[in-house]
Design a protein around this motif. Structure first.
Motif: not given
Ligand SMILES: Nc1ncnc2c1ncn2[C@@H]1O[C@H](COP(=O)(O)OP(=O)(O)O)[C@@H](O)[C@H]1O
Ligand SMILES: [Mg+2]
Length: 128
Positions: A1-29
Protein backbone atom coordinates in the motif's frame (compact mmCIF):
# COMPACT_ATOMS: atom_id res chain seq x y z
CA UNK A 1 0.00 0.00 0.00
CA UNK A 2 1.43 3.33 -1.00
CA UNK A 3 -0.01 6.42 0.66
CA UNK A 4 1.17 9.90 -0.27
CA UNK A 5 0.80 12.75 2.18
CA UNK A 6 0.90 16.25 0.69
CA UNK A 7 0.63 19.69 2.26
CA UNK A 8 2.81 22.66 3.12
CA UNK A 9 5.36 22.60 5.94
CA UNK A 10 3.60 22.59 9.30
CA UNK A 11 0.25 21.29 8.12
CA UNK A 12 0.60 18.18 10.31
CA UNK A 13 1.85 15.42 7.99
CA UNK A 14 4.27 13.93 10.51
CA UNK A 15 1.71 14.32 13.29
CA UNK A 16 -0.82 12.36 11.22
CA UNK A 17 1.68 9.54 10.61
CA UNK A 18 2.41 9.48 14.35
CA UNK A 19 -1.33 9.09 14.95
CA UNK A 20 -1.58 6.26 12.40
CA UNK A 21 1.30 4.46 14.14
CA UNK A 22 -0.27 4.98 17.57
CA UNK A 23 -3.51 3.58 16.13
CA UNK A 24 -1.60 0.50 14.99
CA UNK A 25 -0.31 0.07 18.54
CA UNK A 26 3.20 1.51 18.20
CA UNK A 27 4.25 2.83 21.62
CA UNK A 28 7.87 3.81 20.87
CA UNK A 29 9.11 7.14 19.59
CA UNK A 30 8.03 8.41 16.17
CA UNK A 31 10.67 10.72 14.71
CA UNK A 32 10.30 12.87 11.65
CA UNK A 33 12.35 11.22 8.89
CA UNK A 34 13.41 14.59 7.55
CA UNK A 35 17.15 13.79 7.82
CA UNK A 36 17.23 10.02 7.38
CA UNK A 37 14.50 10.28 4.67
CA UNK A 38 12.94 7.03 5.97
CA UNK A 39 12.03 5.55 9.36
CA UNK A 40 11.15 1.84 9.72
CA UNK A 41 8.46 0.32 11.95
CA UNK A 42 8.10 -3.45 12.15
CA UNK A 43 4.74 -4.96 13.06
CA UNK A 44 4.03 -8.69 13.19
CA UNK A 45 2.22 -8.69 9.86
CA UNK A 46 3.69 -5.78 7.96
CA UNK A 47 6.54 -3.37 7.47
CA UNK A 48 5.62 0.27 7.84
CA UNK A 49 7.89 2.85 6.21
CA UNK A 50 7.55 6.56 6.80
CA UNK A 51 9.31 8.64 4.18
CA UNK A 52 9.96 12.37 4.05
CA UNK A 53 11.48 13.47 0.76
CA UNK A 54 11.60 17.18 1.57
CA UNK A 55 15.40 17.12 1.43
CA UNK A 56 15.66 14.68 -1.47
CA UNK A 57 17.61 16.44 -4.18
CA UNK A 58 20.08 13.89 -5.53
CA UNK A 59 18.52 11.56 -8.11
CA UNK A 60 21.40 9.08 -7.67
CA UNK A 61 20.42 8.72 -4.04
CA UNK A 62 17.30 6.87 -5.12
CA UNK A 63 19.42 4.03 -6.51
CA UNK A 64 22.23 3.99 -3.96
CA UNK A 65 19.76 3.92 -1.07
CA UNK A 66 17.63 1.23 -2.70
CA UNK A 67 14.37 3.06 -2.06
CA UNK A 68 12.58 1.04 -4.74
CA UNK A 69 13.02 -2.09 -2.60
CA UNK A 70 10.79 -0.62 0.09
CA UNK A 71 7.68 -0.85 -2.08
CA UNK A 72 6.64 -4.48 -1.57
CA UNK A 73 3.31 -6.25 -1.01
CA UNK A 74 4.05 -6.80 2.70
CA UNK A 75 4.85 -3.14 3.26
CA UNK A 76 2.94 0.07 3.82
CA UNK A 77 4.74 3.23 2.74
CA UNK A 78 3.50 6.65 3.84
CA UNK A 79 5.31 9.39 1.98
CA UNK A 80 5.69 13.06 2.86
CA UNK A 81 6.71 15.34 -0.04
CA UNK A 82 5.92 12.73 -2.74
CA UNK A 83 6.17 15.56 -5.30
CA UNK A 84 9.98 15.42 -4.95
CA UNK A 85 10.13 11.82 -6.21
CA UNK A 86 6.88 11.59 -8.16
CA UNK A 87 8.23 9.99 -11.32
CA UNK A 88 9.98 7.28 -9.31
CA UNK A 89 7.09 6.09 -7.18
CA UNK A 90 5.08 3.02 -8.12
CA UNK A 91 1.29 3.36 -8.42
CA UNK A 92 -0.11 5.33 -5.48
CA UNK A 93 -3.10 3.72 -3.70
CA UNK A 94 -4.24 6.60 -1.52
CA UNK A 95 -3.39 10.30 -1.81
CA UNK A 96 -3.90 12.43 1.28
CA UNK A 97 -3.65 16.23 1.46
CA UNK A 98 -3.57 18.32 4.60
CA UNK A 99 -4.40 22.01 4.77
CA UNK A 100 -4.66 24.50 7.58
CA UNK A 101 -8.27 25.05 8.67
CA UNK A 102 -9.92 26.96 11.48
CA UNK A 103 -9.84 25.23 13.84
CA UNK A 104 -7.28 22.50 13.22
CA UNK A 105 -6.67 20.94 9.82
CA UNK A 106 -8.63 19.74 6.79
CA UNK A 107 -7.75 16.35 5.33
CA UNK A 108 -8.63 15.36 1.77
CA UNK A 109 -8.52 11.62 1.00
CA UNK A 110 -8.44 10.22 -2.54
CA UNK A 111 -8.28 6.57 -3.55
CA UNK A 112 -6.52 5.82 -6.82
CA UNK A 113 -6.62 2.00 -6.94
CA UNK A 114 -9.13 -0.70 -5.87
CA UNK A 115 -6.93 -1.42 -2.83
CA UNK A 116 -7.02 2.27 -1.97
CA UNK A 117 -10.82 2.35 -2.38
CA UNK A 118 -11.16 -0.64 -0.02
CA UNK A 119 -8.89 1.11 2.48
CA UNK A 120 -10.91 4.35 2.44
CA UNK A 121 -14.22 2.45 2.59
CA UNK A 122 -13.05 0.76 5.80
CA UNK A 123 -11.87 4.08 7.16
CA UNK A 124 -15.24 5.72 6.37
CA UNK A 125 -17.08 2.85 8.10
CA UNK A 126 -14.80 3.24 11.11
CA UNK A 127 -15.40 6.96 11.60
CA UNK A 128 -19.11 6.59 10.78
N1 LIG B 1 -4.56 18.55 13.47
C1 LIG B 1 -3.78 19.46 14.07
N2 LIG B 1 -4.32 20.46 14.76
C2 LIG B 1 -3.55 21.38 15.37
N3 LIG B 1 -2.18 21.39 15.31
C3 LIG B 1 -1.59 20.41 14.64
C4 LIG B 1 -2.35 19.39 13.98
N4 LIG B 1 -1.47 18.55 13.35
C5 LIG B 1 -0.24 19.02 13.62
N5 LIG B 1 -0.29 20.12 14.39
C6 LIG B 1 0.88 20.92 14.85
O1 LIG B 1 1.48 21.53 13.72
C7 LIG B 1 2.91 21.55 13.85
C8 LIG B 1 3.56 20.93 12.62
O2 LIG B 1 3.22 19.56 12.56
P1 LIG B 1 4.05 18.50 11.70
O3 LIG B 1 3.33 17.21 11.84
O4 LIG B 1 5.49 18.54 12.08
O5 LIG B 1 3.88 19.10 10.23
P2 LIG B 1 4.54 18.67 8.84
O6 LIG B 1 5.07 17.26 8.98
O7 LIG B 1 3.40 18.76 7.83
O8 LIG B 1 5.59 19.69 8.54
C9 LIG B 1 3.22 20.82 15.16
O9 LIG B 1 3.46 21.78 16.15
C10 LIG B 1 1.96 20.02 15.44
O10 LIG B 1 1.78 19.82 16.82
MG1 LIG C 1 6.92 16.41 8.50
Amino acid sequence: MIVTLSGELGTGKTTLVRGILRGLGWVGPVKSPSYALVEHYLFSSLYFYHFDFYRFDDPDEWNTTGFAEYFRPDAVAVIEWPERVAARLPEVDVALRLELAEPGRALELRAATPAGEACLAQFAALIG
